[in-house]
Design a protein around this motif. Structure first.
Motif, PDB file in Angstrom:
ATOM      1  N   GLU A  48       0.825  -1.209   0.000  1.00  0.00           N
ATOM      2  CA  GLU A  48       0.000   0.000   0.000  1.00  0.00           C
ATOM      3  C   GLU A  48       0.859   1.259   0.000  1.00  0.00           C
ATOM      4  N   ARG A  49       1.985   1.230   0.706  1.00  0.00           N
ATOM      5  CA  ARG A  49       2.908   2.377   0.696  1.00  0.00           C
ATOM      6  C   ARG A  49       3.455   2.607  -0.708  1.00  0.00           C
ATOM      7  N   ARG A  50       3.825   1.537  -1.396  1.00  0.00           N
ATOM      8  CA  ARG A  50       4.349   1.637  -2.764  1.00  0.00           C
ATOM      9  C   ARG A  50       3.286   2.175  -3.712  1.00  0.00           C
ATOM     10  N   TRP A  51       2.055   1.646  -3.598  1.00  0.00           N
ATOM     11  CA  TRP A  51       0.983   2.090  -4.490  1.00  0.00           C
ATOM     12  C   TRP A  51       0.686   3.567  -4.283  1.00  0.00           C
ATOM     13  N   LYS A  52       0.714   4.012  -3.040  1.00  0.00           N
ATOM     14  CA  LYS A  52       0.477   5.424  -2.749  1.00  0.00           C
ATOM     15  C   LYS A  52       1.565   6.292  -3.378  1.00  0.00           C
ATOM     16  N   ALA A  53       2.824   5.843  -3.267  1.00  0.00           N
ATOM     17  CA  ALA A  53       3.936   6.598  -3.850  1.00  0.00           C
ATOM     18  C   ALA A  53       3.792   6.690  -5.372  1.00  0.00           C
ATOM     19  N   VAL A  54       3.355   5.611  -5.999  1.00  0.00           N
ATOM     20  CA  VAL A  54       3.165   5.621  -7.459  1.00  0.00           C
ATOM     21  C   VAL A  54       2.026   6.559  -7.833  1.00  0.00           C
ATOM     22  N   ARG A  55       0.920   6.517  -7.108  1.00  0.00           N
ATOM     23  CA  ARG A  55      -0.212   7.411  -7.391  1.00  0.00           C
ATOM     24  C   ARG A  55       0.211   8.872  -7.292  1.00  0.00           C
ATOM     25  N   GLU A  56       1.020   9.181  -6.294  1.00  0.00           N
ATOM     26  CA  GLU A  56       1.473  10.568  -6.110  1.00  0.00           C
ATOM     27  C   GLU A  56       2.433  11.003  -7.210  1.00  0.00           C
ATOM     28  N   LEU A  92      -2.397  10.827 -16.704  1.00  0.00           N
ATOM     29  CA  LEU A  92      -2.197   9.381 -16.819  1.00  0.00           C
ATOM     30  C   LEU A  92      -3.270   8.676 -15.987  1.00  0.00           C
ATOM     31  N   ASP A  93      -4.063   7.834 -16.646  1.00  0.00           N
ATOM     32  CA  ASP A  93      -5.161   7.146 -15.959  1.00  0.00           C
ATOM     33  C   ASP A  93      -4.755   5.801 -15.371  1.00  0.00           C
ATOM     34  N   ALA A  94      -3.803   5.123 -15.978  1.00  0.00           N
ATOM     35  CA  ALA A  94      -3.451   3.774 -15.523  1.00  0.00           C
ATOM     36  C   ALA A  94      -2.035   3.409 -15.953  1.00  0.00           C
ATOM     37  N   LEU A  95      -1.477   2.447 -15.244  1.00  0.00           N
ATOM     38  CA  LEU A  95      -0.205   1.830 -15.631  1.00  0.00           C
ATOM     39  C   LEU A  95      -0.492   0.373 -15.954  1.00  0.00           C
ATOM     40  N   ILE A  96       0.194  -0.156 -16.950  1.00  0.00           N
ATOM     41  CA  ILE A  96       0.081  -1.572 -17.283  1.00  0.00           C
ATOM     42  C   ILE A  96       1.433  -2.210 -16.987  1.00  0.00           C
ATOM     43  N   ILE A  97       1.411  -3.202 -16.108  1.00  0.00           N
ATOM     44  CA  ILE A  97       2.634  -3.881 -15.688  1.00  0.00           C
ATOM     45  C   ILE A  97       2.513  -5.344 -16.080  1.00  0.00           C
ATOM     46  N   GLN A  98       3.520  -5.865 -16.774  1.00  0.00           N
ATOM     47  CA  GLN A  98       3.505  -7.262 -17.174  1.00  0.00           C
ATOM     48  C   GLN A  98       4.693  -8.000 -16.598  1.00  0.00           C
ATOM     49  N   GLY A  99       4.492  -9.281 -16.348  1.00  0.00           N
ATOM     50  CA  GLY A  99       5.561 -10.136 -15.875  1.00  0.00           C
ATOM     51  C   GLY A  99       5.446 -11.511 -16.511  1.00  0.00           C
ATOM     52  N   ALA A 100       6.586 -12.094 -16.855  1.00  0.00           N
ATOM     53  CA  ALA A 100       6.625 -13.447 -17.419  1.00  0.00           C
ATOM     54  C   ALA A 100       8.067 -13.930 -17.438  1.00  0.00           C
ATOM     55  N   THR A 110      -0.619  -9.814 -16.311  1.00  0.00           N
ATOM     56  CA  THR A 110      -0.736  -8.359 -16.471  1.00  0.00           C
ATOM     57  C   THR A 110      -1.495  -7.776 -15.283  1.00  0.00           C
ATOM     58  N   VAL A 111      -1.003  -6.635 -14.809  1.00  0.00           N
ATOM     59  CA  VAL A 111      -1.673  -5.876 -13.760  1.00  0.00           C
ATOM     60  C   VAL A 111      -1.981  -4.493 -14.341  1.00  0.00           C
ATOM     61  N   ILE A 112      -3.217  -4.062 -14.176  1.00  0.00           N
ATOM     62  CA  ILE A 112      -3.570  -2.688 -14.549  1.00  0.00           C
ATOM     63  C   ILE A 112      -3.739  -1.925 -13.246  1.00  0.00           C
ATOM     64  N   PHE A 113      -2.903  -0.934 -13.085  1.00  0.00           N
ATOM     65  CA  PHE A 113      -2.882  -0.165 -11.839  1.00  0.00           C
ATOM     66  C   PHE A 113      -3.424   1.221 -12.106  1.00  0.00           C
TER      67      PHE A 113
END
Length: 66
Positions: free
Chosen positions: A16-24, A30-38, A63-66
């Motif tokens: 939650e701390r990381r997500w808050k830092a990214v939102r700030e 910018l409405d969203a970030l798309i993060i992929q991992g594989a 994929t995560v849409i943040f």
């Protein structure tokens, strides 16, 4: 997000701390970030693990849409 089956889990408080830092840090237009991992066979996870706390251990993409 905490799961007892995970090795070295990241706490929900830390995620939650990381997500808050990214939102700030996100610009207002910018409405969203798309993060992929594989294909994370070495276990580090990069951005996907940083956002989710889960390391991708398969060859299937996730994929995560943040």
């Amino acid at each position: 997000m905490s799961d007892n089956r995970l090795c070295n889990p990241i706490s929900t408080t830390e995620l939650e701390r990381r997500w808050k830092a990214v939102r700030e840090a996100m610009p207002p237009q910018l409405d969203a970030l798309i993060i992929q991992g594989a294909n994370n066979l070495c276990g580090t996870g990069g951005s996907f693990r940083w956002f989710t706390g889960v390391s991708m251990g398969t060859s299937y993409p996730a994929t995560v849409i943040f």
